[in-house]
Structures are given as C-alpha cells and as structure tokens.
Design an enzyme around this catalytic site. Structure first.
Site, PDB file in Angstrom:
ATOM      1  N   CYS A  42      50.341 -37.032  19.953  1.00 19.12           N
ATOM      2  CA  CYS A  42      50.744 -38.410  19.656  1.00 19.12           C
ATOM      3  C   CYS A  42      51.863 -38.882  20.579  1.00 19.12           C
ATOM      4  CB  CYS A  42      51.179 -38.483  18.201  1.00 19.12           C
ATOM      5  SG  CYS A  42      51.922 -40.037  17.750  1.00 19.12           S
ATOM      6  N   GLY A 114      51.970 -19.637  18.839  1.00 16.31           N
ATOM      7  CA  GLY A 114      51.910 -18.969  17.544  1.00 16.31           C
ATOM      8  C   GLY A 114      50.516 -18.458  17.254  1.00 16.31           C
ATOM      9  N   VAL A 237      24.364 -40.561  29.830  1.00 17.62           N
ATOM     10  CA  VAL A 237      24.833 -40.110  31.148  1.00 17.62           C
ATOM     11  C   VAL A 237      24.491 -38.631  31.302  1.00 17.62           C
ATOM     12  CG1 VAL A 237      26.718 -41.783  31.301  1.00 17.62           C
ATOM     13  CG2 VAL A 237      27.146 -39.593  30.224  1.00 17.62           C
ATOM     14  N   GLY A 267      35.834 -38.199  22.015  1.00 17.72           N
ATOM     15  CA  GLY A 267      36.376 -37.568  20.813  1.00 17.72           C
ATOM     16  C   GLY A 267      37.207 -36.335  21.135  1.00 17.72           C
ATOM     17  N   ALA A 316      47.601 -40.058  13.575  1.00 20.32           N
ATOM     18  CA  ALA A 316      48.931 -39.471  13.397  1.00 20.32           C
ATOM     19  C   ALA A 316      49.435 -39.689  11.968  1.00 20.32           C
ATOM     20  CB  ALA A 316      49.893 -40.083  14.399  1.00 20.32           C
ATOM     21  N   HIS A 445      55.547 -69.718   6.620  1.00 22.33           N
ATOM     22  CA  HIS A 445      54.894 -70.665   7.535  1.00 22.33           C
ATOM     23  C   HIS A 445      55.835 -71.019   8.680  1.00 22.33           C
ATOM     24  CE1 HIS A 445      52.456 -74.037   8.856  1.00 22.33           C
ATOM     25  NE2 HIS A 445      53.563 -74.779   8.887  1.00 22.33           N
TER      26      HIS A 445
HETATM   27  P1  FAD Z   1      48.728 -32.703  17.748  1.00 22.01           P
HETATM   28  O1  FAD Z   1      49.430 -33.974  17.909  1.00 22.01           O
HETATM   29  O2  FAD Z   1      47.608 -32.386  18.678  1.00 22.01           O
HETATM   30  O3  FAD Z   1      49.847 -31.573  17.818  1.00 22.01           O
HETATM   31  C1  FAD Z   1      49.532 -30.230  17.766  1.00 22.01           C
HETATM   32  C2  FAD Z   1      50.637 -29.464  18.450  1.00 22.01           C
HETATM   33  O4  FAD Z   1      50.412 -28.076  18.282  1.00 22.01           O
HETATM   34  C3  FAD Z   1      50.704 -29.693  19.959  1.00 22.01           C
HETATM   35  O5  FAD Z   1      52.007 -30.054  20.313  1.00 22.01           O
HETATM   36  C4  FAD Z   1      50.310 -28.349  20.566  1.00 22.01           C
HETATM   37  O6  FAD Z   1      51.008 -28.073  21.756  1.00 22.01           O
HETATM   38  C5  FAD Z   1      50.728 -27.383  19.472  1.00 22.01           C
HETATM   39  N1  FAD Z   1      49.971 -26.132  19.435  1.00 22.01           N
HETATM   40  C6  FAD Z   1      48.624 -25.970  19.426  1.00 22.01           C
HETATM   41  N2  FAD Z   1      48.326 -24.662  19.292  1.00 22.01           N
HETATM   42  C7  FAD Z   1      49.491 -24.005  19.225  1.00 22.01           C
HETATM   43  C8  FAD Z   1      49.822 -22.643  19.062  1.00 22.01           C
HETATM   44  N3  FAD Z   1      48.891 -21.703  18.922  1.00 22.01           N
HETATM   45  N4  FAD Z   1      51.125 -22.302  19.052  1.00 22.01           N
HETATM   46  C9  FAD Z   1      52.095 -23.241  19.168  1.00 22.01           C
HETATM   47  N5  FAD Z   1      51.829 -24.553  19.318  1.00 22.01           N
HETATM   48  C10 FAD Z   1      50.548 -24.918  19.316  1.00 22.01           C
HETATM   49  N6  FAD Z   1      46.672 -41.802  16.243  1.00 22.01           N
HETATM   50  C11 FAD Z   1      47.205 -42.849  15.582  1.00 22.01           C
HETATM   51  O7  FAD Z   1      47.475 -42.741  14.389  1.00 22.01           O
HETATM   52  N7  FAD Z   1      47.467 -44.036  16.223  1.00 22.01           N
HETATM   53  C12 FAD Z   1      47.186 -44.215  17.529  1.00 22.01           C
HETATM   54  O8  FAD Z   1      47.432 -45.284  18.068  1.00 22.01           O
HETATM   55  C13 FAD Z   1      46.633 -43.128  18.251  1.00 22.01           C
HETATM   56  N8  FAD Z   1      46.370 -43.252  19.571  1.00 22.01           N
HETATM   57  C14 FAD Z   1      45.892 -42.186  20.261  1.00 22.01           C
HETATM   58  C15 FAD Z   1      45.650 -42.335  21.616  1.00 22.01           C
HETATM   59  C16 FAD Z   1      45.168 -41.283  22.360  1.00 22.01           C
HETATM   60  C17 FAD Z   1      44.914 -41.456  23.823  1.00 22.01           C
HETATM   61  C18 FAD Z   1      44.944 -40.020  21.716  1.00 22.01           C
HETATM   62  C19 FAD Z   1      44.433 -38.846  22.501  1.00 22.01           C
HETATM   63  C20 FAD Z   1      45.180 -39.863  20.360  1.00 22.01           C
HETATM   64  C21 FAD Z   1      45.654 -40.951  19.620  1.00 22.01           C
HETATM   65  N9  FAD Z   1      45.892 -40.841  18.246  1.00 22.01           N
HETATM   66  C22 FAD Z   1      46.385 -41.915  17.564  1.00 22.01           C
HETATM   67  C23 FAD Z   1      45.609 -39.595  17.504  1.00 22.01           C
HETATM   68  C24 FAD Z   1      46.886 -38.784  17.279  1.00 22.01           C
HETATM   69  O9  FAD Z   1      47.509 -38.529  18.511  1.00 22.01           O
HETATM   70  C25 FAD Z   1      46.551 -37.497  16.570  1.00 22.01           C
HETATM   71  O10 FAD Z   1      45.837 -37.791  15.386  1.00 22.01           O
HETATM   72  C26 FAD Z   1      47.790 -36.711  16.201  1.00 22.01           C
HETATM   73  O11 FAD Z   1      48.553 -36.402  17.348  1.00 22.01           O
HETATM   74  C27 FAD Z   1      47.405 -35.419  15.479  1.00 22.01           C
HETATM   75  O12 FAD Z   1      48.554 -34.737  15.103  1.00 22.01           O
HETATM   76  P2  FAD Z   1      48.543 -33.152  14.897  1.00 22.01           P
HETATM   77  O13 FAD Z   1      49.932 -32.778  14.571  1.00 22.01           O
HETATM   78  O14 FAD Z   1      47.476 -32.780  13.968  1.00 22.01           O
HETATM   79  O15 FAD Z   1      48.118 -32.541  16.306  1.00 22.01           O
END
Ligand code: FAD
Length: 466
Positions: A42, A114, A237, A267, A316, A445
């Site tokens: 995020c 981890g 494609v 995705g 997020a 308004h």
């Molecule tokens: P992540 O954000 O992927 O975080 C996981 C973390 O775990 C990462 O920092 C990674 O380095 C770490 N990690 C992974 N494996 C390990 C390990 N084994 N040991 C230690 N660390 C590890 N969502 C919205 O709500 N609004 C938006 O506008 C939006 N825009 C987006 C735009 C783009 C281009 C993208 C790609 C995504 C967008 N999203 C948006 C989606 C959002 O980014 C994700 O839903 C969100 O980041 C998921 O959070 P998370 O904590 O599950 O995973």
C-alpha cells in the site's frame, strides 16, 4: 531463549502494521517481522504512490482547462521525473511517520524474512545476516500479495512492467498497453492518458471494471473514450515480440499492437508459498490464500491470517478491519466480523468511482425487488462550478410491498471527488438505514454531496432539484 511476545506478526503492510498498532494500543506486546519496509504494498508499491501519480494527472487536467476559468498559464509540460520525485518524498514522509508511530507504541520491528515454524514460533532470517527466533502467544500471518503475471509476458522492466515497475518509471513512454481493465489497470490507464501517453486497455472479459454497476461503468468507459483511451474487450493476448523501442503484442484474431510499454495488471496472488506453512497445519486453498474463519482464525489455534493473504477483497482498509477483528479475538473480546458485501470500494481513475453494497444487478440477482434512483452531476451546482459534470449517484433500495423504497441496499457513485463522498453512503448501507431516514438529513449547499441527498429524496417520491 526465543524473544517472547503476545503477538508475532509476519508482514508489516496495512494488515500487519494495523494489527500491531491496534494490539499495542490495547496493551499487547507486539513484534512485526518485515523483510522490506513497514507500510507494505500500500505505502510503497500501491495505494499511495498510485494516487500520487493520479494527482499529477489531475493537476495536468486542471491546468489544461485553466483558461476556461480565466486563468491563462500557457501549455502544461509534464516533467515526470519531478512527479516521481514527489511521489518518493510523500512515501518517504509517510513511512517515517508510520515507523515513528510504531516505535512510539513500543512495537519491535524485526527487519528480515519471517518463516512460520508451527505453534507460536517464527524464525527470522534478518537482513543483516543474523537469525532470531520469536515466540508469540498468537501469530498473525500478513505477508500480503505480489502482482500476478501471464504467460508470454515475462516482466523485464523494459517492455513489460507490473505496477511495481510502473510506479518507479522515470520517463514516460509515448504509447502503452494496459493488460487488464480492473480497478488498478483503469487507474494506470487514466493516469498515463492524462499525462499524454497514448493508452490502449486490453481486457479479456466482455467489459472493463467487471462487477461494477453497469450505469457507473458506462460513465467511466465514455470518459475514457473521450480522452482517447482505447478500450478493447474480449481480447486474448498471447505474447509479445520486442522490436527496438517498441514491442508488438500478439492477440488472437487481430493484428499485433505496437507499444513502448506493456503494463500487466491482472490481479495479485497471495504470498503464502514462502511462509513455511507446509506441515504446520495451516490450510491454504488451491489459489494460495490462507483459509480463515470469520474472526480471521486459521486452521491452527492461535494462528491468524489477514489482508491480501486471505480470499477477501484486496483492499488496504479491509486489511485494517481484519487486523482489528484478529486482535479483538486474541484479546478474548467479541469481534464483529467484516461484512465483505458492504465494504467501501474506491477507484481513483478519472472519473472516480466509489460504492458500497449491492449494485442494481447484484441486488436483483440476490432476489431483491428493488427501487432505484439515479441523479447526474450535470445538474449539481458545485459540479458546474468546478467544471466536472460527468457522473452520477445511484441508490439501490429494497422495494416494499406497498411500492415505496425501504432499506438501502447499495450506494454507487461516479464523478468528481466521489471517493471522498462515499462515507455517508457507506454508513447508510451498513446501518441498514431506510431511504426516508437518509433523505431527511441536510446536505450543505453548494456541495457535490447534495446530489447524494437529492438521489435519496427522489426515492421518497418527492424531490427538490432532482
Ligand atoms: P502487503 O501490503 O502486501 O504487505 C505485506 C508485507 O509483508 C510486505 O511489506 C512484505 O514485504 C512483507 N512480507 C511478505 N512476506 C514476508 C516474510 N516472509 N517475512 C517478512 N515480511 C514479509 N487498496 C486500497 O484499499 N486502496 C487503493 O487505492 C489501493 N490501490 C492500490 C494500487 C496498486 C497499484 C496496488 C498494487 C494495490 C492497491 N491497493 C489498494 C491494495 C493494497 O495495497 C493492498 O490491499 C494492501 O497493501 C494489502 O495489505 P497487506 O498488509 O495484506 O499486504
């Protein structure tokens, strides 16, 4: 002796850091293991950088229309390097803020990879080469997701990019194809087109933004076409062939398309394979998502999974909400499960899209008899003032036996700043308010949000301006 915590969290993205912040504020001793930087996709490769680039596109559009408001500024030139530098600095500032917040709450952040070892044990291979074992009364898996790719399009950073590479691209191409017309693909197409790139969206399904209310999606498609974005649907494609500065995208049944960059936006896949789950009893489905129940518990007691790692909307704020549910469950409190059919969605392309709850189509599919009202921004005074009149607000409500509109099922918006306006709609849907209850509220308004009020009022059978 392993370092002992109440909660050990693998992954410091929105899911993981929210769990730590919420847990720490409830008095839990939390550790976060993060291999890169806290903030996750995020903050570093997703929401924030993508919205920063969209904001640059917004500024460019505003400047292009400045003369309509009597402000003469000459031709707008894009300096993409500065745009990327601003993105970098905003991300850096937010990252520092988040790191400081976590430190302030006494959350230990372990910089490293981890691996879950069963029970409450997490092994950390630290980025500095050392190792440490952590023991938690509870473990939360929050390793998130990475971009999916497709056969024939190996990501090379030169011709083929995912969101990760695109967000760091310092030079704009003249032409680009975005494979995938989902929310992220449409945001990128919108950004690139508004800063002068000739963009084609290639979507395999019959329409872009699948799952969106049809009326809302049509407004986006019309605007894209008006702004020169070519939208090709039902396209398969098969691969691409580089030829100097460009590459030729091959498609079944049509001529190749020549572009400088191909953005693959099809995705994201959950990052469960590197967590060491084999043999731990934590069940994963066939797509790699960790299986959880309503309180984010996995198949192993004391182990939770949240965020993009589980098969729920990859947003997020859904990760934040799931983090709170998991922590409440760990605390032994009653956690209200996330109602996934009613979470807020926001797509920041131009025009913006925001919605919560049923679309007209999904409400009918679910068997509801519906009453629908839609109102266009073109009749709204503030929309005319700001010169952004494309778009509408659509409310879907349950039709009562007497024909009147009852409980609100969905609020769908497309147009100026609707991502900032959805709040009332989200509350109406989740509070299961009735149409007359919402229609009764006053909207200031002149505001864009008056259209929300008008749309509800119309559903009561009476209206003011609408
Ligand atoms: P992540 O954000 O992927 O975080 C996981 C973390 O775990 C990462 O920092 C990674 O380095 C770490 N990690 C992974 N494996 C390990 C390990 N084994 N040991 C230690 N660390 C590890 N969502 C919205 O709500 N609004 C938006 O506008 C939006 N825009 C987006 C735009 C783009 C281009 C993208 C790609 C995504 C967008 N999203 C948006 C989606 C959002 O980014 C994700 O839903 C969100 O980041 C998921 O959070 P998370 O904590 O599950 O995973």
């Amino acid at each position: 002796m392993p370092d002992q915590y109440d909660v050990v969290i693998i992954g410091g993205g929105p899911g993981g850091y929210a769990a730590a912040l919420y847990g720490a504020s409830a008095g839990l001793r939390c550790a976060v293991v993060e291999k890169d930087r806290v903030g996750g996709t995020c903050l570093h490769r997703g929401c924030i950088p993508a919205k920063q680039l969209l904001e640059a596109a917004h500024v460019r559009r505003t400047v292009a229309h400045a003369a309509d408001f009597g402000i003469e500024v000459g031709e707008a030139r894009v300096n993409w390097e500065t745009t990327i530098e601003r993105k970098r600095s905003v991300v850096e500032g937010l990252w520092k803020g988040l790191s400081g917040l976590m430190k302030g709450r006494k959350i230990d952040v372990y910089e490293g990879t981890g691996t879950f070892r069963g029970g409450g044990t997490v092994h950390v291979a630290r980025n500095d080469g050392s190792e440490v074992t952590l023991e938690g009364d509870a473990v939360i898996l929050a390793s998130g997701s990475v971009p999916r790719t497709i056969p024939g399009f190996d990501v090379d950073g030169r011709y083929v990019l995912t969101s990760d590479e695109l967000l760091d691209m310092t030079e704009l191409p003249r032409t680009a194809a975005v494979i995938g017309g989902g929310a992220i693909g449409c945001e990128f197409a919108s950004t690139l087109a508004d800063v002068g790139v000739q963009v084609t969206i290639l979507e395999g399904l019959p329409k872009i933004l699948p799952g969106l209310d049809g009326d809302v999606a049509n407004v986006v498609v019309r605007s894209f076409k008006k702004r020169g974005i070519e939208v090709r649907t039902g396209v398969k494609v098969t691969g691409h062939e580089p030829a100097g500065d460009v590459t030729r995208i091959q498609m079944e049944g049509s001529e190749p398309l020549e572009v400088e960059k191909v953005v693959v936006s099809v995705g994201r896949r959950p990052l469960s394979d590197s967590l060491g789950l084999d043999g731990t009893g934590v069940e994963v489905d066939e797509r790699g998502f960790v299986k959880v129940d309503q309180t984010m518990r996995t198949s192993v007691e004391g182990v939770y999974a949240i965020g993009d790692l589980v098969a729920t909307p990859q947003l997020a704020h859904v990760g934040f909400a799931e983090a709170i549910v998991a922590i409440k469950d760990i605390l032994g409190e009653t956690a209200v499960p996330v109602d996934y059919g009613k979470v807020p969605w926001a797509i920041y392309c131009h025009p913006e899209v925001a919605f919560a709850g049923h679309s007209e189509e999904s409400a009918k599919e679910a068997g509801f008899d519906v009453a629908v009202s839609k109102h266009q921004f073109r009749g709204n005074s503030r929309a005319q003032i700001i010169g952004e009149t494309d778009g509408l607000v659509k409310v879907i409500a349950e039709k009562r036996a007497d024909g009147t509109a009852g409980t609100v099922l969905g609020v769908h918006m497309v147009g100026p700043w609707v991502t900032e306006q959805l709040g009332q709609g989200y509350l109406a849907v989740n509070w299961e308010a009735t149409v007359d209850e919402v229609a009764h509220f006053i909207q200031p308004h002149p505001t864009l949000s008056e259209l929300f009020g008008e749309t509800f009022m119309a559903l009561t059978g009476r209206g003011l301006h609408g």
